[in-house]
Design an enzyme around this catalytic site. Structure first.
Site, PDB file in Angstrom:
ATOM      1  N   LYS A  43       0.855  -1.193   0.000  1.00 24.22           N
ATOM      2  CA  LYS A  43       0.000   0.000   0.000  1.00 24.22           C
ATOM      3  C   LYS A  43       0.890   1.242   0.000  1.00 24.22           C
ATOM      4  O   LYS A  43       1.762   1.384   0.868  1.00 24.22           O
ATOM      5  CB  LYS A  43      -0.833  -0.035   1.279  1.00 24.22           C
ATOM      6  CG  LYS A  43      -2.255   0.396   1.109  1.00 24.22           C
ATOM      7  CD  LYS A  43      -2.983   0.098   2.398  1.00 24.22           C
ATOM      8  CE  LYS A  43      -4.330   0.734   2.417  1.00 24.22           C
ATOM      9  NZ  LYS A  43      -4.937   0.615   3.744  1.00 24.22           N
TER      10      LYS A  43
HETATM   11  O1  G3P Z   1      -8.950   1.728   4.873  1.00 18.32           O
HETATM   12  C1  G3P Z   1      -8.908   3.041   5.375  1.00 18.32           C
HETATM   13  C2  G3P Z   1      -9.556   3.101   6.689  1.00 18.32           C
HETATM   14  O2  G3P Z   1      -8.868   2.311   7.638  1.00 18.32           O
HETATM   15  C3  G3P Z   1      -9.815   4.458   7.211  1.00 18.32           C
HETATM   16  O3  G3P Z   1     -10.971   4.368   7.944  1.00 18.32           O
HETATM   17  O4  G3P Z   1     -12.763   5.146   9.409  1.00 18.32           O
HETATM   18  O5  G3P Z   1     -10.364   5.736   9.910  1.00 18.32           O
HETATM   19  O6  G3P Z   1     -11.533   6.769   7.990  1.00 18.32           O
HETATM   20  P1  G3P Z   1     -11.436   5.575   8.872  1.00 18.32           P
END
Ligand code: G3P
Length: 285
Positions: free
Chosen positions: A97
């Site tokens: 990634k």
């Molecule tokens: O895959 C990206 C993710 O982990 C981000 O999630 O909810 O922290 O924006 P969030």
């Protein structure tokens, strides 16, 4: 649409894999921090090398994204080669990634370092997930550089739009796919929601025949999962909490309660008799 689990928690990977619907796993430094801290809080020592080894084995049949941490092209490239060389031999399922733009400030001189590193890694045959995508043009450049996956962060774009709104929202609240109206629809340079971002990424990559799959990331509720699918995302990565809610509907539960209540003894006995006699149907014993 493929379903990925967005987590570095081994127990969640094990459970999600056991459901038989898991197509992949995504991690990032924040998710690894969460997994490490929860173990440390329980008094466990974490050998991250061994931990990731186990995680990759547990997810053996599906791709797992591991993220680089550098911000310069050379660092990102070296880290990508290291992560792939170190961890891919375990189960042949590592995707690297790479942030589409690793600059830490708008006046940084490294806005293209991610794209350059994506190209270098892809040229070596290493599969790359281009992450932290917040515009369709970032998705376009990541895909052109050779990423096999591009990851628009739907929920975080919704957060960004919500910050322009005076109302208080919880980050898990549903955000309307056609935008939040406050007099005019709020937008970020023409994007009215995270799902709009996902849809535009899908459309642009399809328009130009770019092979990268669009992975809708940062989804926080089941309705966004449906809308990501309708927008044509090839993949959605979901926190375990969202996966565990995907099949829940009160009428399904009510229906089950009714069917269970209505089973007459004659009907139940059919299954008992099958069990007693032993069945020629494979697995019914
Ligand atoms: O895959 C990206 C993710 O982990 C981000 O999630 O909810 O922290 O924006 P969030």
């Amino acid at each position: 649409m493929k379903i990925f689990l967005d987590s570095a928690e081994l127990e969640e990977v094990e459970l999600a894999a056991s459901y038989g619907i898991l197509d992949g796993v995504t991690t990032n430094p924040s998710l690894i921090k969460k997994a490490v801290s929860s173990r440390q809080q329980r008094g466990e020592d974490v050998d991250l090398q061994a931990y990731l080894h186990k995680l990759l084995e547990t997810a053996a049949d599906v791709p797992v994204s591991l993220e680089v941490i550098g911000t310069r092209r050379e660092e990102i490239e070296k880290e990508g080669i290291f992560l792939f060389g170190q961890f891919n031999p375990i189960a042949d399922n590592v995707t690297i990634k790479v942030p589409v733009n690793p600059a830490l400030s708008e006046d940084g001189d490294n806005h293209y370092a991610g794209v350059e590193a994506i190209k270098a890694l892809a040229d070596r045959g290493i599969p790359v997930n281009c992450t932290l995508v917040f515009t369709p043009e970032q998705a376009l450049l990541g895909a052109k550089a050779g990423a096999s996956i591009v990851s628009p962060f739907a929920g975080r774009l919704d957060d960004y739009l919500r910050e322009q709104n005076k109302q208080i929202f919880d980050k898990k609240d549903y955000f309307p796919a056609d935008g939040l109206k406050q007099g005019d629809v709020l937008d970020d340079n023409g994007l009215v929601s995270g799902i709009d971002l996902v849809g535009q990424c899908v459309d642009i990559l399809a328009e130009f025949g770019l092979a990268a799959e669009v992975l809708a990331a940062s989804l926080r509720n089941t309705r966004q999962v449906r809308e990501a699918a309708l927008a044509g995302a090839q993949i959605a990565t979901l926190p375990f909490e969202v996966i565990s809610r995907l099949l829940v509907h009160p009428k399904t539960i009510e229906g089950m309660q009714g069917f269970t209540r209505d089973v007459v003894p004659e009907y139940a006995r059919l299954f008992e008799e099958k069990k007693e006699k032993g069945s020629r149907i494979q697995g019914f014993e």
